[in-house]
Motif scaffolding. Structure first.
Motif, PDB file in Angstrom:
ATOM      1  N   LEU A  50       0.829  -1.206   0.000  1.00 49.29           N
ATOM      2  CA  LEU A  50       0.000   0.000   0.000  1.00 49.29           C
ATOM      3  C   LEU A  50       0.862   1.253   0.000  1.00 49.29           C
ATOM      4  N   ASP A  54       0.805   3.965  -2.976  1.00 46.52           N
ATOM      5  CA  ASP A  54       0.573   5.369  -2.641  1.00 46.52           C
ATOM      6  C   ASP A  54       1.686   6.241  -3.222  1.00 46.52           C
ATOM      7  N   VAL A  61      -3.780   6.830   0.671  1.00 47.68           N
ATOM      8  CA  VAL A  61      -3.990   6.225   1.986  1.00 47.68           C
ATOM      9  C   VAL A  61      -4.367   7.337   2.953  1.00 47.68           C
ATOM     10  N   SER A  67      -7.708   2.974   2.398  1.00 43.94           N
ATOM     11  CA  SER A  67      -6.988   3.229   1.148  1.00 43.94           C
ATOM     12  C   SER A  67      -8.000   3.299   0.024  1.00 43.94           C
TER      13      SER A  67
END
Length: 75
Positions: A50, A54, A61, A67
């Motif tokens: 993640l 991002d 996020v 997210s």
């Protein structure tokens, strides 16, 4: 051929879903816990994936909210 690390699998799956239109801008991704269960993994590789997504502009996020697919993900 060795299996890809979990974080790479997550990155590839999420970007493929965004490219195909399965995930659209503003859509919420599953939680870290849900993704960890889905990939039979601990939280750390999911968090790493993640973070990378991002950084690359695919997702946003939001601490405490989750997210989400970026409004304008990379082409």
């Amino acid at each position: 051929m060795p299996r890809k690390p979990v974080y790479e699998q997550v990155i590839n799956d999420v970007t493929a879903s965004i490219r195909s239109g399965t995930l659209k801008p503003g859509d919420k991704l599953p939680t870290i816990a849900e993704l960890a269960r889905q990939y039979n993994s601990s939280d750390n590789p999911i968090k790493r994936a993640l973070w990378i997504l991002d950084e690359r502009g695919w997702i946003e996020v939001h601490q405490g909210k989750g997210s989400f697919v970026a409004d304008e993900p990379p082409a």
